[in-house]
Design a protein around this motif. Structure first.
Motif, PDB file in Angstrom:
ATOM      1  N   ARG A 238       0.638  -1.210  -0.212  1.00  0.00           N
ATOM      2  CA  ARG A 238       0.302  -0.399   0.055  1.00  0.00           C
ATOM      3  C   ARG A 238       0.705   1.225   0.345  1.00  0.00           C
ATOM      4  NH1 ARG A 238      -5.018  -0.265   3.597  1.00  0.00           N
ATOM      5  NH2 ARG A 238      -6.280  -2.199   2.873  1.00  0.00           N
ATOM      6  N   LEU A 239       1.623   0.860   0.696  1.00  0.00           N
ATOM      7  CA  LEU A 239       3.546   2.527   0.849  1.00  0.00           C
ATOM      8  C   LEU A 239       3.194   2.591  -0.359  1.00  0.00           C
ATOM      9  CD1 LEU A 239       4.371   4.944   2.591  1.00  0.00           C
ATOM     10  CD2 LEU A 239       6.261   2.504   2.980  1.00  0.00           C
ATOM     11  N   VAL A 240       4.094   1.838  -1.341  1.00  0.00           N
ATOM     12  CA  VAL A 240       4.682   1.855  -2.684  1.00  0.00           C
ATOM     13  C   VAL A 240       3.296   2.364  -4.055  1.00  0.00           C
ATOM     14  CG1 VAL A 240       6.047   0.624  -4.309  1.00  0.00           C
ATOM     15  CG2 VAL A 240       6.035  -0.098  -1.716  1.00  0.00           C
ATOM     16  N   ASP A 241       2.741   1.837  -3.911  1.00  0.00           N
ATOM     17  CA  ASP A 241       1.465   1.644  -3.794  1.00  0.00           C
ATOM     18  C   ASP A 241       1.135   3.489  -4.550  1.00  0.00           C
ATOM     19  OD1 ASP A 241       1.020  -0.326  -5.527  1.00  0.00           O
ATOM     20  OD2 ASP A 241      -0.895  -1.163  -4.718  1.00  0.00           O
ATOM     21  N   ALA A 242       1.009   4.049  -2.512  1.00  0.00           N
ATOM     22  CA  ALA A 242       0.510   5.491  -2.674  1.00  0.00           C
ATOM     23  C   ALA A 242       2.149   6.605  -2.567  1.00  0.00           C
ATOM     24  CB  ALA A 242       0.595   5.731  -0.755  1.00  0.00           C
ATOM     25  N   LEU A 243       3.250   6.119  -2.477  1.00  0.00           N
ATOM     26  CA  LEU A 243       4.298   6.780  -3.310  1.00  0.00           C
ATOM     27  C   LEU A 243       4.360   6.486  -4.968  1.00  0.00           C
ATOM     28  CD1 LEU A 243       6.789   5.557  -1.141  1.00  0.00           C
ATOM     29  CD2 LEU A 243       5.873   8.279  -0.888  1.00  0.00           C
ATOM     30  N   ALA A 244       3.860   5.618  -5.595  1.00  0.00           N
ATOM     31  CA  ALA A 244       4.911   5.920  -6.936  1.00  0.00           C
ATOM     32  C   ALA A 244       3.154   6.289  -7.977  1.00  0.00           C
ATOM     33  CB  ALA A 244       4.262   4.130  -7.496  1.00  0.00           C
ATOM     34  N   GLY A 245       1.766   6.542  -7.339  1.00  0.00           N
ATOM     35  CA  GLY A 245       1.323   7.681  -7.971  1.00  0.00           C
ATOM     36  C   GLY A 245       1.673   9.159  -8.479  1.00  0.00           C
ATOM     37  N   PRO A 246       2.392   9.676  -6.920  1.00  0.00           N
ATOM     38  CA  PRO A 246       2.237  10.963  -7.062  1.00  0.00           C
ATOM     39  C   PRO A 246       3.249  11.173  -8.491  1.00  0.00           C
ATOM     40  CG  PRO A 246       1.949  10.866  -5.017  1.00  0.00           C
ATOM     41  CD  PRO A 246       1.980   9.415  -6.147  1.00  0.00           C
ATOM     42  N   MET A 247       4.678  10.083  -8.359  1.00  0.00           N
ATOM     43  CA  MET A 247       5.225   9.894  -9.259  1.00  0.00           C
ATOM     44  C   MET A 247       5.273  10.427 -10.084  1.00  0.00           C
ATOM     45  SD  MET A 247       8.502   8.228  -6.523  1.00  0.00           S
ATOM     46  CE  MET A 247      10.152   7.692  -7.570  1.00  0.00           C
ATOM     47  N   ALA A 248       4.314   9.258 -10.440  1.00  0.00           N
ATOM     48  CA  ALA A 248       4.217   8.574 -11.861  1.00  0.00           C
ATOM     49  C   ALA A 248       3.613  10.113 -13.229  1.00  0.00           C
ATOM     50  CB  ALA A 248       3.270   8.163 -11.889  1.00  0.00           C
ATOM     51  N   ARG A 249       2.757  10.774 -12.081  1.00  0.00           N
ATOM     52  CA  ARG A 249       2.890  11.955 -13.201  1.00  0.00           C
ATOM     53  C   ARG A 249       3.528  12.955 -12.920  1.00  0.00           C
ATOM     54  NH1 ARG A 249      -1.729  10.693  -9.126  1.00  0.00           N
ATOM     55  NH2 ARG A 249      -0.714  11.398  -7.152  1.00  0.00           N
ATOM     56  N   VAL A 250       4.534  13.138 -12.365  1.00  0.00           N
ATOM     57  CA  VAL A 250       5.613  14.192 -12.007  1.00  0.00           C
ATOM     58  C   VAL A 250       6.304  13.861 -13.541  1.00  0.00           C
ATOM     59  CG1 VAL A 250       7.411  15.182 -11.328  1.00  0.00           C
ATOM     60  CG2 VAL A 250       5.961  14.624  -9.904  1.00  0.00           C
ATOM     61  N   SER A 251       6.752  12.102 -13.699  1.00  0.00           N
ATOM     62  CA  SER A 251       7.136  11.628 -14.809  1.00  0.00           C
ATOM     63  C   SER A 251       7.245  11.008 -15.856  1.00  0.00           C
ATOM     64  CB  SER A 251       8.486  11.111 -13.811  1.00  0.00           C
ATOM     65  OG  SER A 251       7.437  10.130 -13.705  1.00  0.00           O
ATOM     66  N   VAL A 252       5.954  10.813 -16.017  1.00  0.00           N
ATOM     67  CA  VAL A 252       5.475  10.217 -17.165  1.00  0.00           C
ATOM     68  C   VAL A 252       4.221  11.193 -17.458  1.00  0.00           C
ATOM     69  CG1 VAL A 252       4.377   8.287 -17.910  1.00  0.00           C
ATOM     70  CG2 VAL A 252       5.699   7.962 -16.590  1.00  0.00           C
ATOM     71  N   PRO A 253       4.042  11.604 -18.375  1.00  0.00           N
ATOM     72  CA  PRO A 253       2.357  12.467 -19.357  1.00  0.00           C
ATOM     73  C   PRO A 253       1.335  11.847 -19.207  1.00  0.00           C
ATOM     74  CG  PRO A 253       4.219  11.945 -20.896  1.00  0.00           C
ATOM     75  CD  PRO A 253       5.133  11.704 -19.678  1.00  0.00           C
ATOM     76  N   ASP A 254       0.184  12.488 -19.178  1.00  0.00           N
ATOM     77  CA  ASP A 254      -0.801  11.576 -18.990  1.00  0.00           C
ATOM     78  C   ASP A 254      -0.914  11.734 -20.947  1.00  0.00           C
ATOM     79  OD1 ASP A 254      -3.042  10.868 -19.342  1.00  0.00           O
ATOM     80  OD2 ASP A 254      -4.478  12.848 -18.207  1.00  0.00           O
ATOM     81  N   LEU A 255      -1.053  10.043 -21.209  1.00  0.00           N
ATOM     82  CA  LEU A 255      -1.602   9.515 -22.259  1.00  0.00           C
ATOM     83  C   LEU A 255      -2.617   8.944 -22.756  1.00  0.00           C
ATOM     84  CD1 LEU A 255       1.906   7.693 -22.588  1.00  0.00           C
ATOM     85  CD2 LEU A 255       1.585   9.598 -23.927  1.00  0.00           C
ATOM     86  N   SER A 256      -4.499   9.582 -21.831  1.00  0.00           N
ATOM     87  CA  SER A 256      -5.314   9.525 -22.065  1.00  0.00           C
ATOM     88  C   SER A 256      -5.772   9.921 -23.496  1.00  0.00           C
ATOM     89  CB  SER A 256      -5.945   9.935 -20.715  1.00  0.00           C
ATOM     90  OG  SER A 256      -5.800   9.551 -19.372  1.00  0.00           O
ATOM     91  N   ALA A 257      -5.466  11.250 -23.770  1.00  0.00           N
ATOM     92  CA  ALA A 257      -5.833  11.112 -24.887  1.00  0.00           C
ATOM     93  C   ALA A 257      -5.644   9.880 -26.653  1.00  0.00           C
ATOM     94  CB  ALA A 257      -5.711  12.839 -25.214  1.00  0.00           C
ATOM     95  N   GLN A 258      -4.396   9.557 -25.989  1.00  0.00           N
ATOM     96  CA  GLN A 258      -3.808   8.766 -27.061  1.00  0.00           C
ATOM     97  C   GLN A 258      -4.633   7.001 -26.449  1.00  0.00           C
ATOM     98  OE1 GLN A 258      -2.043  10.830 -25.633  1.00  0.00           O
ATOM     99  NE2 GLN A 258      -2.032  12.424 -27.379  1.00  0.00           N
ATOM    100  N   GLY A 259      -4.940   6.814 -25.246  1.00  0.00           N
ATOM    101  CA  GLY A 259      -5.451   5.708 -25.314  1.00  0.00           C
ATOM    102  C   GLY A 259      -5.103   4.683 -24.210  1.00  0.00           C
ATOM    103  N   LEU A 260      -3.496   5.711 -23.767  1.00  0.00           N
ATOM    104  CA  LEU A 260      -3.564   4.684 -22.387  1.00  0.00           C
ATOM    105  C   LEU A 260      -3.609   5.556 -21.491  1.00  0.00           C
ATOM    106  CD1 LEU A 260       0.255   3.831 -23.654  1.00  0.00           C
ATOM    107  CD2 LEU A 260      -1.624   2.109 -22.859  1.00  0.00           C
ATOM    108  N   PRO A 261      -4.808   5.224 -20.543  1.00  0.00           N
ATOM    109  CA  PRO A 261      -4.746   6.145 -19.544  1.00  0.00           C
ATOM    110  C   PRO A 261      -4.181   5.679 -18.881  1.00  0.00           C
ATOM    111  CG  PRO A 261      -6.585   4.739 -19.728  1.00  0.00           C
ATOM    112  CD  PRO A 261      -5.383   4.890 -21.080  1.00  0.00           C
ATOM    113  N   ARG A 262      -4.157   6.453 -17.523  1.00  0.00           N
ATOM    114  CA  ARG A 262      -3.322   5.731 -16.091  1.00  0.00           C
ATOM    115  C   ARG A 262      -3.753   4.585 -15.393  1.00  0.00           C
ATOM    116  NH1 ARG A 262       0.940   9.662 -15.171  1.00  0.00           N
ATOM    117  NH2 ARG A 262       0.406  11.984 -15.881  1.00  0.00           N
TER     118      ARG A 262
END
Length: 397
Positions: A238-262
């Motif tokens: 649970r802790l790693v999941d909680a930490l990974a979410g914000p890190m992903a939002r900072v380092s990886v762009p949102d690709l939902s419009a291209q068909g790859l949602p988070r």
């Protein structure tokens, strides 16, 4: 490329009286374990079904590099050369495995495939190629995570007349220049093949995705994703999941419009289910620019077309199924009650099943901290466990 088993490393198949520890598989896990056993004073004989060590690595696609750093990917007793660079190529992995076998003068017998392992009193009986029956004091199964290519039994697959191949048969993009290619599966292999095709001149590249993956940068400002994987591996999920979410939002762009949602599920929760994050080697940029098109999962084949989960029918020139592998351990050890419901060994490393003492497994997990690193750790643990067991047996006698 040099032969992986120089004449100085080859040995005749030992006789029954020798009772060595048999290591099944001449990949990195098997070689590392053989060396670690020797370092503990235990004779180990590697049985490899092909004619060279590192057979599965030789079959991988040309552009493949380790996603783990060179320094943290070395096997026990031999560093990887600095000349290999930080991210070691497939060819250099093969060179390293060849050198490893030669450097440690490992006992390797090639062209011998073990079909079944049986308990025989306080020993193990291995049934192998040519009617051989080999008796060992212990057995280490190191046949590998990527053993038998798996292609889903899609409806209409057998009647499909188009080009359909497993990713294990893919080598490079040259045959697909100017062609329309569908890659099925968005694990690390599928993602990298899709990028390879785009960069290699394919006319159109689509990537069929059933479940949106977690995507991480292989390295950020010099900090390898592997380092993070090592640091968090023992933390609560649970802790790693909680930490990974914000890190992903900072380092990886949102690709939902291209068909790859988070992804809706946590990164480490997915790892525990066997789904390793995709390490970006160009996929993010290719998807963002529309060079790799994301489409729905494949449901089947019909009248020469590929049927997708959203009802769309497409007609690519070639379909590459990056749909994983089977461990294929059932025939070898399934009768011993040492596999779980998914066909995975119930133990690995230095642990041995209670109902099968002396049987060990390595290379059947896919850890977030790096496969080669895990193989090195397992090798040492296995060797120590085998040596302790041998010591106890000697004392009892």
């Amino acid at each position: 490329m040099a032969d992986s088993t120089a004449s100085s490393t080859l040995r005749p198949v030992p006789s029954h009286e020798d009772r060595p520890v048999y290591v099944i598989g001449g990949g990195p896990g098997g070689l590392a374990t053989a060396y670690a056993l020797r370092a503990q004073g235990v004779r180990a004989v590697v049985l490899e079904k092909s004619d060279q060590v590192g057979a599965s690595w030789r079959r991988h696609y040309d552009r493949l590099h380790l996603h783990t750093t060179r320094r943290l990917s070395a096997l026990p007793g031999l560093a990887m050369p600095r000349a290999f660079g930080r991210w070691v190529s497939r060819d250099n992995v093969v060179r390293y495995l060849e050198k490893y076998a030669e450097h440690h003068q490992l006992e390797i017998v090639t062209g011998v495939e073990v079909s079944r392992v049986e308990r025989a009193g306080d020993s193990w009986l291995l049934l192998a190629t040519g009617g051989r029956e080999l008796t060992g004091s212990a057995v280490v199964v190191a046949t590998g995570h990527n053993h038998t290519p798996r292609v889903p039994d899609w409806p209409g697959r057998d009647a499909y007349s188009g080009e359909l191949l497993h990713a294990g048969e893919y080598r490079n993009p040259a045959p697909y220049a100017g062609r329309d290619v569908l890659v099925v599966g968005v694990g690390n292999t599928g993602a990298e093949i899709a990028v390879d095709l785009v960069e290699g001149g394919a006319g159109r590249v689509r990537l069929a995705v059933r479940t949106a993956p977690h995507i991480v940068r292989r390295s950020t400002a010099g900090w390898a994703a592997q380092f993070t994987g090592i640091l968090v591996r023992r933390l609560p999920v649970r802790l790693v999941d909680a930490l990974a979410g914000p890190m992903a939002r900072v380092s990886v762009p949102d690709l939902s419009a291209q068909g790859l949602p988070r992804p809706a599920t946590g990164l480490y929760s997915r790892v525990k289910e066997g789904s390793i994050p995709v390490q970006d080697v160009g996929l993010i940029d290719a998807v963002r620019k529309g060079r790799v098109e994301i489409v729905a999962a494949v449901e089947g084949f019909e009248e020469g077309k590929v049927v997708l989960a959203d009802g769309t029918r497409i007609g690519p020139d070639a379909v590459i199924a990056a749909t994983g592998y089977e461990r294929a351990l059932e025939g070898l050890v399934g009768h011993l009650g040492v596999l779980d419901a998914r066909g995975r060994p119930v133990v690995h490393g230095g642990r041995t099943p209670k109902n099968a003492p002396g049987l060990y497994f390595t290379g059947f997990t896919n850890p977030i901290s790096g496969m080669f690193r895990e193989l090195a750790l397992d090798a040492r643990k296995t060797a120590k466990a085998v040596a302790r067991a041998a010591g106890r047996a000697g004392t009892a006698n």
